[in-house]
Design a protein around this motif. Structure first.
Motif, PDB file in Angstrom:
ATOM      1  N   GLN A  46       0.837  -1.211   0.000  1.00 18.22           N
ATOM      2  CA  GLN A  46       0.000   0.000   0.000  1.00 18.22           C
ATOM      3  C   GLN A  46       0.867   1.255   0.000  1.00 18.22           C
ATOM      4  O   GLN A  46       0.582   2.224  -0.708  1.00 18.22           O
ATOM      5  CB  GLN A  46      -0.912   0.011   1.235  1.00 18.22           C
ATOM      6  CG  GLN A  46      -2.044  -0.993   1.148  1.00 18.22           C
ATOM      7  CD  GLN A  46      -2.826  -1.129   2.442  1.00 18.22           C
ATOM      8  OE1 GLN A  46      -2.331  -0.825   3.524  1.00 18.22           O
ATOM      9  NE2 GLN A  46      -4.047  -1.599   2.327  1.00 18.22           N
ATOM     10  N   ASN A  47       1.935   1.229   0.802  1.00 19.40           N
ATOM     11  CA  ASN A  47       2.835   2.388   0.854  1.00 19.40           C
ATOM     12  C   ASN A  47       3.542   2.614  -0.481  1.00 19.40           C
ATOM     13  O   ASN A  47       3.648   3.747  -0.945  1.00 19.40           O
ATOM     14  CB  ASN A  47       3.877   2.189   1.965  1.00 19.40           C
ATOM     15  CG  ASN A  47       3.359   2.633   3.313  1.00 19.40           C
ATOM     16  OD1 ASN A  47       3.075   3.806   3.533  1.00 19.40           O
ATOM     17  ND2 ASN A  47       3.208   1.704   4.227  1.00 19.40           N
ATOM     18  N   TYR A  48       3.999   1.540  -1.096  1.00 15.61           N
ATOM     19  CA  TYR A  48       4.695   1.672  -2.393  1.00 15.61           C
ATOM     20  C   TYR A  48       3.737   2.188  -3.468  1.00 15.61           C
ATOM     21  O   TYR A  48       4.101   3.024  -4.296  1.00 15.61           O
ATOM     22  CB  TYR A  48       5.276   0.332  -2.843  1.00 15.61           C
ATOM     23  CG  TYR A  48       6.546  -0.084  -2.145  1.00 15.61           C
ATOM     24  CD1 TYR A  48       6.782  -1.411  -1.836  1.00 15.61           C
ATOM     25  CD2 TYR A  48       7.529   0.853  -1.796  1.00 15.61           C
ATOM     26  CE1 TYR A  48       7.951  -1.810  -1.200  1.00 15.61           C
ATOM     27  CE2 TYR A  48       8.699   0.449  -1.151  1.00 15.61           C
ATOM     28  CZ  TYR A  48       8.899  -0.878  -0.856  1.00 15.61           C
ATOM     29  OH  TYR A  48      10.050  -1.274  -0.218  1.00 15.61           O
TER      30      TYR A  48
ATOM     31  N   ASN B 177       1.079   3.979  -3.025  1.00 19.78           N
ATOM     32  CA  ASN B 177       0.838   5.376  -2.707  1.00 19.78           C
ATOM     33  C   ASN B 177       1.989   6.246  -3.203  1.00 19.78           C
ATOM     34  O   ASN B 177       1.787   7.289  -3.843  1.00 19.78           O
ATOM     35  CB  ASN B 177       0.675   5.503  -1.193  1.00 19.78           C
ATOM     36  CG  ASN B 177       0.086   6.827  -0.779  1.00 19.78           C
ATOM     37  OD1 ASN B 177       0.688   7.891  -0.954  1.00 19.78           O
ATOM     38  ND2 ASN B 177      -1.105   6.796  -0.221  1.00 19.78           N
ATOM     39  N   MET B 178       3.203   5.794  -2.914  1.00 22.60           N
ATOM     40  CA  MET B 178       4.412   6.510  -3.310  1.00 22.60           C
ATOM     41  C   MET B 178       4.448   6.700  -4.827  1.00 22.60           C
ATOM     42  O   MET B 178       4.758   7.774  -5.344  1.00 22.60           O
ATOM     43  CB  MET B 178       5.623   5.681  -2.851  1.00 22.60           C
ATOM     44  CG  MET B 178       6.972   6.308  -3.053  1.00 22.60           C
ATOM     45  SD  MET B 178       7.137   7.831  -2.160  1.00 22.60           S
ATOM     46  CE  MET B 178       8.082   7.401  -0.730  1.00 22.60           C
TER      47      MET B 178
ATOM     48  N   LYS C 212       0.317   8.401  -6.028  1.00 18.23           N
ATOM     49  CA  LYS C 212      -0.100   9.679  -5.415  1.00 18.23           C
ATOM     50  C   LYS C 212       1.015  10.697  -5.315  1.00 18.23           C
ATOM     51  O   LYS C 212       0.744  11.892  -5.179  1.00 18.23           O
ATOM     52  CB  LYS C 212      -0.647   9.421  -3.994  1.00 18.23           C
ATOM     53  CG  LYS C 212      -1.791   8.451  -3.936  1.00 18.23           C
ATOM     54  CD  LYS C 212      -3.073   9.029  -4.483  1.00 18.23           C
ATOM     55  CE  LYS C 212      -4.195   8.016  -4.348  1.00 18.23           C
ATOM     56  NZ  LYS C 212      -5.434   8.436  -4.971  1.00 18.23           N
ATOM     57  N   LEU C 213       2.252  10.240  -5.351  1.00 17.04           N
ATOM     58  CA  LEU C 213       3.364  11.181  -5.194  1.00 17.04           C
ATOM     59  C   LEU C 213       4.194  11.296  -6.470  1.00 17.04           C
ATOM     60  O   LEU C 213       4.207  12.346  -7.113  1.00 17.04           O
ATOM     61  CB  LEU C 213       4.230  10.781  -3.990  1.00 17.04           C
ATOM     62  CG  LEU C 213       3.527  10.936  -2.639  1.00 17.04           C
ATOM     63  CD1 LEU C 213       4.339  10.325  -1.502  1.00 17.04           C
ATOM     64  CD2 LEU C 213       3.236  12.395  -2.317  1.00 17.04           C
ATOM     65  N   MET C 214       4.887  10.216  -6.864  1.00 13.31           N
ATOM     66  CA  MET C 214       5.780  10.307  -8.024  1.00 13.31           C
ATOM     67  C   MET C 214       5.041  10.694  -9.302  1.00 13.31           C
ATOM     68  O   MET C 214       5.413  11.662  -9.986  1.00 13.31           O
ATOM     69  CB  MET C 214       6.509   8.978  -8.232  1.00 13.31           C
ATOM     70  CG  MET C 214       7.557   8.676  -7.176  1.00 13.31           C
ATOM     71  SD  MET C 214       8.358   7.109  -7.544  1.00 13.31           S
ATOM     72  CE  MET C 214       9.558   7.017  -6.264  1.00 13.31           C
TER      73      MET C 214
END
Lengths: 119, 184
Positions: free
Chosen positions: B74-76, B78-79, B82-84
């Motif tokens: 989930q964190n990856y 999201n990274m 949603k971010l990169m």
């Protein structure tokens, strides 16, 4: 006598043919169901969904430990400025730190010591 | 005389071939024996006697790993999304040169896919280990445990690589943004 027995036999064969069709229909439906179910289970295993499914029996402690991950909110549209990039960097660093803190899949968990296996 | 010579040379050839065959069989036997002796007696004993404890620990480990896998995934995700991806799109829509950022993002996505695939292999290996009878066949169990360790090592490599790419993205973004400021 012969014609009566012939008629009886024809009647029995007719009945059997009806039941046969019903039997074939039932067996076919079951086979198709089993085939589709088998494919679904295979996909479940092979696609990696099984590994992510914490609702499986025996994974109660995993369900308790897993936290819901909040989603970051950085818009892909809009202007860019120092403050926007700084805000992004804060979100990014926080997420990166969360990942680092997990410290996943270290070798100790499968070591001989972990299992009490003699060297 | 000629036929006698021919017979002698044929006999010599047969003897030579037999000798080669004996040497090959002997080598194979040696390899077989040494393969069976890979696990020491002390180790085999500890695995046999501690089999039920080992199985329980494997079960617990599998459950813990599943939890870690879900949270990491989930964190990856999201990274990446949603971010990169979001920043890459924002840079593009503002006509700011993104340098190596798209390349790093693609590399991150690729390594994330490796991580997912490697986890499936690792989890299946742990499943296989749990199904084995370590009491009756400790050597085979230990051999499979070594394979599981190797697969876990690959997962760790994926995790470290993804962390490295996360760092690279951040450095490149700061370089791109400060470079854009200088070119103004």
């Amino acid at each position: 006598m012969v014609s009566r027995s012939k008629k009886l036999l024809a009647g029995i064969m007719g009945r059997l043919r009806e039941y046969n069709n019903l039997f074939l229909l039932t067996v076919s439906a079951l086979l198709v169901t089993m085939l589709v179910l088998g494919m679904a289970l295979l996909l479940y295993k092979v696609s990696g969904t099984a590994q992510l499914d914490l609702s499986r029996p025996g994974y109660e402690s995993a369900r308790d430990k897993s936290e819901s991950v909040t989603s970051d909110d950085f818009s892909p549209t809009g202007s860019l400025s120092d403050s926007v990039v700084s805000e992004f960097n804060n979100m990014y660093s926080a997420r990166a730190q969360k990942i680092k803190n997990i410290n996943a899949f270290g070798p100790e968990a499968l070591s001989n010591d972990a299992f009490g296996i003699a060297e | 005389m000629n036929s006698a010579n021919r017979k002698t040379s044929q006999t010599l050839q047969t003897v030579f071939l037999l000798l080669i065959a004996i040497v090959v069989v002997a080598c194979l036997l040696v390899v077989q024996v040494s393969a069976n002796d890979g696990t020491s007696d002390k180790r085999k004993e500890s695995i046999s006697y501690g089999c039920s404890t080992i199985k329980l620990r494997l079960k617990q480990l599998q459950s813990d790993d599943a939890s870690v896998r879900v949270v990491l995934g989930q964190n990856y995700e999201n990274m990446l999304t949603k971010l990169m991806d979001a920043m890459n799109n924002r840079l593009a829509s503002n006509r700011v040169s993104s340098g190596e950022l798209p390349g790093i993002t693609v590399e991150f996505s690729k390594n994330l896919e490796y991580f997912r695939k490697n986890y499936i292999s690792y989890d299946q290996k742990i499943d296989d280990l749990r199904k084995m009878n370590c009491e009756k066949d400790p050597s085979q169990f230990y051999e499979q445990l070594e394979k599981a360790r190797k697969l876990r090592g690959e997962l760790r490599f994926n995790y470290d690589k993804l962390n490295e790419l996360i760092g690279d993205y951040s450095s490149e973004l700061n370089s791109v943004w400060s470079g854009r400021g200088e070119s103004k």
